[in-house]
Enzyme design. Sequence first.
Site, short mmCIF file in Angstrom:
data_model
loop_
_atom_site.label_atom_id
_atom_site.label_comp_id
_atom_site.label_asym_id
_atom_site.label_seq_id
_atom_site.Cartn_x
_atom_site.Cartn_y
_atom_site.Cartn_z
N SER A 99 4.43 -12.07 58.58
CA SER A 99 4.70 -12.80 57.56
C SER A 99 6.22 -11.57 56.19
CB SER A 99 3.95 -13.48 56.00
OG SER A 99 4.75 -14.64 56.17
N ASP A 147 2.53 -29.43 77.98
CA ASP A 147 1.05 -28.76 77.80
C ASP A 147 1.20 -27.90 79.27
OD1 ASP A 147 -1.35 -27.75 78.16
OD2 ASP A 147 -2.18 -29.58 77.11
N ASP A 203 -4.47 -27.36 77.70
CA ASP A 203 -5.38 -26.77 76.94
C ASP A 203 -5.36 -27.03 76.00
OD1 ASP A 203 -2.72 -24.94 77.08
OD2 ASP A 203 -3.61 -23.02 77.28
N ASP A 245 3.75 -21.07 65.27
CA ASP A 245 4.94 -20.52 63.72
C ASP A 245 5.18 -21.74 63.06
OD1 ASP A 245 5.36 -19.99 61.67
OD2 ASP A 245 4.91 -17.83 61.50
N HIS A 265 1.45 -19.74 62.20
CA HIS A 265 1.65 -18.52 61.25
C HIS A 265 0.74 -17.22 60.57
CE1 HIS A 265 4.88 -16.16 58.68
NE2 HIS A 265 4.00 -16.24 57.73
#
Length: 508
Positions: free
Chosen positions: A181, A248, A255, A405, A441
């Site tokens: 980050s 998916d 999953d 994220d 994140h």
Amino acid sequence: MVLKSQLLLLLPSPVLSALIAPTASNCTASALLTPSIPGASILIVDAYESTLESTAISFCNVTLTYTHPGQNDLVKVWLGLPSTWNGRFEGVGGGGWVTGFPSEMVPAISQGYAAVSTDGGHDALSQATDSWALLSPGNVNLYALQNFASVALNDMTVLGKQLTEAYYGKAITKSYWSGCSTGGRQGLMMAQRYPDAYDGILAQAPGVSWAEFIPTMFWPQWIMHEIGYFPPQCELDTITAAATSACDELDGLKDDVIGLTGLCTFDPSTVVGQPYACSNVTGTISKEAAEIAKLTWTGATNAVGKLQWPGIAPGSPFSGIAGTTCDSSGGNCTGLPFAITTEWHRLFIQKNPGFDPYNYTQTGWDAAFHASIQEYTSIIGTSDPDLSEFKSSGGKMITWHGMADQLIPFNGTVSYYEHVLSLDANATDFYRFYSAPGVEHCRGGAGAAPTDPLAALVSWVEDDEVPQTLAASRTVNGTIWKQELCLYPLSSIYKGGDPAVASSYQCE
Ligand SMILES: *[C@@H]1O[C@H](CO)[C@@H](O)[C@H](O)[C@H]1NC(C)=O
Ligand SMILES: *[C@@H]1O[C@H](CO)[C@@H](O)[C@H](O)[C@H]1NC(C)=O
Ligand SMILES: *[C@@H]1O[C@H](CO)[C@@H](O)[C@H](O)[C@H]1NC(C)=O
Ligand SMILES: *[C@@H]1O[C@H](CO)[C@@H](O)[C@H](O)[C@H]1NC(C)=O
Ligand SMILES: *[C@@H]1O[C@H](CO)[C@@H](O)[C@H](O)[C@H]1NC(C)=O
Ligand SMILES: *[C@@H]1O[C@H](CO)[C@@H](O)[C@H](O)[C@H]1NC(C)=O
Ligand SMILES: *[C@@H]1O[C@H](CO)[C@@H](O)[C@H](O)[C@H]1NC(C)=O
Ligand SMILES: *[C@@H]1O[C@H](CO)[C@@H](O)[C@H](O)[C@H]1NC(C)=O
């Protein structure tokens, strides 16, 4: 300048003999070299023998305090020197407004690295951003921002290396950076601005293009205000669930992970009218919420519809940048923006603590975005794609980014990496970027996160083992599933067989 050693000289001798440890140790301020760096003045050196709580590993805990004369700052550097040293040095990055953390040094010290970090001149863990960002309304504390962005990072590296080599009486073999980050952005800053500082850089989920992505983190909030509707989080979560279920299996495996976000064409308007239900709120998905989801995924745009910065990918939690909070009945919802983006608008762009970014018109929004780039890219943008000096100094760098994220859009890192590759088609010889499907994140989410990316970097730097993929794992219903993260632009596709073993997936 007051050194602990000088203080000792002032003390009466009985006190002095009690303070000096009975066994000779080099872990004292007087035994340590006083490091030096141009432009800085060392004020305090402190050192004491310590042990890591979790592992009982002993290390010398050094704290330096210094100032850049004339800049009215006070910066702390933390250095951990383990008694059993592996010969390596590690710079440890921060997160959010935190320049660095002593706690994040623990894994490095326990693996035998000499580890360094810094507070960058402001204590972001206990002080509000308002306490340091402005010198006065209208005047940004640019020296403080510059310390956070770059200068303090190089200082801690130079000072830390001097002390490490003097303490052990040996040269450092290799130096590494590790951070996620803000720590990832800092890693890129080291590669771009201080290309000789580190042999290996692990720049994870980096906050690259700070001047663009930080202000546009407010976009979903502004959109909700413009549309005049703040959906309960449950309504937005139900849209995420619908997108996940629709997309998916594009990667071959059901999953709860959207592996191919770029191919996910799910349109939230198709679920308008469907029910949502959480413990304290029920309702049906509104066309407003569908529009908010769509615009959050698209990203911020200007008055003529041009993309300013990409949005988060479908499947990412909305709670990061499209957060809302409601009363106990689920009514009267209001926005819950990510604090840093509000602070950036109030303090750094508008330089007015009372400013409310919900109040932007589209013209004002566009002007703010432009001002952010104009004023801050050279300080903290960290988006220079020219890594040629880092390359010629022999550096190697690894980045991975979670595709789910919820704070820093995955596509922003894609854009930086593509710029690097467009300048140097052979950049993968020294810089490699891996995508982590379903990872949020830095960590969390349903996808597989890298297990030990620093080890992969060390093998690349020291043994020339090129990381073709990055080993990752996740826990699914109580069992560990392994998977290899693919080098961008390849994607991990399930080919059949046991989904818990990495050989059931291929990078395509
Ligand atoms: C202190 O450092 C010197 C070399 O700089 C070394 O010879 C000595 O063994 C060290 N002492 C301790 C207690 O580590
Ligand atoms: C080193 O000492 C400082 C000051 O006491 C402390 O804040 C820090 O947590 C210590 N570092 C480690 C790695 O324990
Ligand atoms: C985990 O277990 C639940 C309940 O049995 C099942 O519905 C789900 O598909 C499992 N998850 C995966 C990824 O297999
Ligand atoms: C990310 O980039 C890919 C490829 O350009 C594109 O297909 C996708 O829509 C983008 N996603 C977002 C969320 O911007
Ligand atoms: C429901 O409860 C959670 C947790 O107490 C709270 O955060 C939320 O705001 C409440 N209301 C809605 C509509 O989600
Ligand atoms: C919202 O708040 C107002 C004032 O506090 C209250 O009168 C109203 O009933 C609330 N609405 C809902 C839907 O809870
Ligand atoms: C936001 O705009 C409203 C209406 O234009 C105004 O009343 C309010 O004072 C503004 N708030 C701030 C904090 O600027
Ligand atoms: C990339 O590497 C290849 C093989 O080493 C070399 O032939 C080529 O000139 C390089 N291209 C660039 C753009 O550096």
